[in-house]
Design a protein around this motif. Structure first.
Motif, short mmCIF file in Angstrom:
data_model
loop_
_atom_site.label_atom_id
_atom_site.label_comp_id
_atom_site.label_asym_id
_atom_site.label_seq_id
_atom_site.Cartn_x
_atom_site.Cartn_y
_atom_site.Cartn_z
N ALA A 190 15.84 5.25 -6.75
CA ALA A 190 15.57 5.78 -5.40
C ALA A 190 14.76 4.68 -4.73
O ALA A 190 13.57 4.55 -4.96
CB ALA A 190 14.79 7.08 -5.47
N LYS A 191 15.43 3.87 -3.93
CA LYS A 191 14.84 2.62 -3.43
C LYS A 191 13.51 2.90 -2.72
O LYS A 191 13.44 3.71 -1.80
CB LYS A 191 15.84 1.97 -2.48
CG LYS A 191 15.59 0.49 -2.29
CD LYS A 191 16.84 -0.12 -1.66
CE LYS A 191 16.62 -1.46 -1.03
NZ LYS A 191 15.34 -2.10 -1.16
N ASP A 192 12.46 2.19 -3.21
CA ASP A 192 11.13 2.28 -2.60
C ASP A 192 10.71 3.71 -2.27
O ASP A 192 10.17 3.99 -1.20
CB ASP A 192 11.07 1.44 -1.31
CG ASP A 192 11.23 -0.05 -1.63
OD1 ASP A 192 10.83 -0.45 -2.75
OD2 ASP A 192 11.77 -0.79 -0.81
N TRP A 193 10.95 4.63 -3.20
CA TRP A 193 10.71 6.04 -2.88
C TRP A 193 9.25 6.34 -2.52
O TRP A 193 8.96 7.27 -1.79
CB TRP A 193 11.18 6.96 -4.00
CG TRP A 193 10.50 6.80 -5.34
CD1 TRP A 193 10.96 6.08 -6.39
CD2 TRP A 193 9.27 7.39 -5.76
NE1 TRP A 193 10.08 6.17 -7.45
CE2 TRP A 193 9.03 6.97 -7.08
CE3 TRP A 193 8.32 8.22 -5.15
CZ2 TRP A 193 7.92 7.34 -7.82
CZ3 TRP A 193 7.20 8.61 -5.88
CH2 TRP A 193 7.00 8.16 -7.19
N GLN A 194 8.34 5.51 -3.04
CA GLN A 194 6.93 5.81 -2.77
C GLN A 194 6.57 5.65 -1.30
O GLN A 194 5.56 6.16 -0.84
CB GLN A 194 6.03 4.91 -3.61
CG GLN A 194 6.15 5.23 -5.08
CD GLN A 194 5.18 4.42 -5.90
OE1 GLN A 194 3.98 4.44 -5.65
NE2 GLN A 194 5.69 3.70 -6.89
N ARG A 195 7.40 4.89 -0.58
CA ARG A 195 7.07 4.65 0.83
C ARG A 195 7.97 5.43 1.77
O ARG A 195 7.92 5.23 2.97
CB ARG A 195 7.21 3.15 1.14
CG ARG A 195 6.18 2.31 0.43
CD ARG A 195 6.30 0.85 0.83
NE ARG A 195 5.84 -0.02 -0.24
CZ ARG A 195 6.56 -0.31 -1.31
NH1 ARG A 195 7.77 0.19 -1.45
NH2 ARG A 195 6.09 -1.08 -2.24
N ASP A 196 8.81 6.29 1.22
CA ASP A 196 9.81 6.94 2.06
C ASP A 196 9.56 8.45 2.09
O ASP A 196 9.81 9.14 1.11
CB ASP A 196 11.20 6.62 1.47
CG ASP A 196 12.33 7.29 2.23
OD1 ASP A 196 12.06 8.21 3.03
OD2 ASP A 196 13.49 6.91 2.01
N PRO A 197 9.05 8.97 3.22
CA PRO A 197 8.66 10.38 3.27
C PRO A 197 9.80 11.32 2.89
O PRO A 197 9.58 12.32 2.21
CB PRO A 197 8.28 10.61 4.73
CG PRO A 197 8.34 9.31 5.41
CD PRO A 197 8.83 8.26 4.48
N LYS A 198 11.02 10.94 3.25
CA LYS A 198 12.15 11.85 2.94
C LYS A 198 12.36 11.91 1.43
O LYS A 198 12.51 12.98 0.85
CB LYS A 198 13.41 11.35 3.65
CG LYS A 198 14.33 12.51 4.04
CD LYS A 198 15.35 12.13 5.09
CE LYS A 198 16.64 11.67 4.39
NZ LYS A 198 17.50 10.84 5.20
N GLN A 199 12.34 10.73 0.80
CA GLN A 199 12.49 10.68 -0.65
C GLN A 199 11.33 11.41 -1.34
O GLN A 199 11.52 12.11 -2.32
CB GLN A 199 12.47 9.23 -1.15
CG GLN A 199 13.54 8.38 -0.52
CD GLN A 199 14.63 8.03 -1.53
OE1 GLN A 199 14.95 8.83 -2.40
NE2 GLN A 199 15.19 6.86 -1.40
N LEU A 200 10.12 11.20 -0.82
CA LEU A 200 8.95 11.81 -1.45
C LEU A 200 9.11 13.33 -1.45
O LEU A 200 8.79 13.99 -2.43
CB LEU A 200 7.66 11.42 -0.70
CG LEU A 200 7.13 10.03 -1.00
CD1 LEU A 200 5.99 9.68 -0.06
CD2 LEU A 200 6.68 9.90 -2.43
#
Length: 324
Positions: free
Chosen positions: A309-319
């Motif tokens: 999950a590409k760069d999930w820590q910086r992506d509110p939707k992924q988070l």
């Protein structure tokens, strides 16, 4: 305690004891056959339907099922996986977990349904309990709403005799009906004085409703991080997609299917998690499965997949998707 010199009058003493009674707090677990009414009783005591866990250090090894907050005491109900005659090494390990838990809690409540004869399964459990010398044990006759008083009396006598045969005395024997809410408060009244003196271990209102899936995800994440913390300390997230009982299994051999995804941020991290020829991922699966089985008290089939999950820590939707 120092000796009392002058004897105050009993009423005043009782009043004073009530005001200065030390607060107690501690752990209890209910044991008994699978349908002995343990979870219904837990829910009745806590006063709401609970399936909760805690990430606090003192309970990481045991799932907290619920907390009873009272003026004078806090009773923390912990779960133990079912004790059974082990058929496998895992079974033996689980039984060791059970015995360790029993030795660590402050009170053990043995649940026996009023409407079923004392069977070999019950005797097996009580025999194990007899081996745990220091912990006070309460016999709880559950489901009293299903029987008449004669049947209830027979059950109370049977459980009392079983204790005698095995050489120990129950701290209390109490009939309850969780469904009819009969004597449930009395049970809490009887358990409270058996707990050690202690301030509350959890804040009021704490521990309601962190579901088992979250706990399972955490166990998988712990196992996945073991040994690679330096390389990927925070870039692992685990999401349990589903937990379903396998259909067509005999009642005495249930299996829980758990499908989970381990998310990392970059494709280059995939190899670290999976390891050469998938060896590491297999180890993660085996290790976490053991912990999950001990937590849930049932055999588990664990299906793990690693996804980017590409760069999930910086992506509110992924988070949000990953439950943060």
């Amino acid at each position: 305690m120092g000796a009392m010199s002058a004897r105050p009058n009993p009423e005043a003493a009782a009043q004073q004891a009530e005001n200065n009674a030390p607060h107690r707090a501690g752990f209890a677990c209910f044991v008994g056959r699978p349908n002995a009414g343990k979870s219904t009783l837990t829910n009745a005591l806590v006063g709401q339907k609970v399936a909760i866990t805690s990430n606090r250090p003192q309970t990481t090894r045991h799932t907290v099922r619920g907390i009873v907050h009272r003026e004078d005491a806090q009773l923390i109900l912990v779960d133990t996986p079912g004790l059974h005659k082990p058929r496998t090494l895992l079974g033996e390990r689980l039984n060791d977990v059970v015995r360790t838990t029993w030795a660590e809690v402050d009170v053990i409540g043995f649940c026996l349904p009023a409407d079923q004869k004392l069977g070999p399964g019950d005797k097996f459990i009580v025999k194990e309990l007899a081996g745990i010398k220091k912990t006070p044990k309460i016999a709880i006759i559950t489901k009293t709403d299903l029987v008449d008083s004669k049947q209830l009396t027979e059950q109370l006598l049977a459980v009392s005799r079983l204790g005698e045969e095995l050489g120990f005395e129950w701290a209390e024997i109490i009939p309850v009906s969780a469904v009819k809410d009969s004597q449930v408060d009395l049970l809490a009244d009887l358990i409270a004085p058996l707990l050690p003196e202690s301030p509350p271990l959890y804040p009021e209102g704490d521990l309601t409703d962190e579901p088992e899936m979250v706990m399972v995800a955490e166990l998988i994440r712990e196992a996945a991080l073991e040994g690679v913390r330096d390389e990927l300390p925070h870039s692992i997230a685990v999401v349990v997609e589903e937990m379903l009982p396998r259909e067509d299994r005999p009642a005495d051999r249930p299996l829980l299917d758990i499908h989970a995804n381990v998310y990392i941020e970059r494709p280059s991290q995939k190899g670290i998690i999976i390891g050469p020829k998938g060896k590491r991922l297999k180890e993660v699966g085996m290790k976490s499965r053991k912990h999950i089985e001990a937590l849930l008290g049932t055999p588990v089939f664990l299906d793990l997949h690693v996804k980017v999950a590409k760069d999930w820590q910086r992506d509110p939707k992924q988070l949000r998707k990953l439950g943060f």
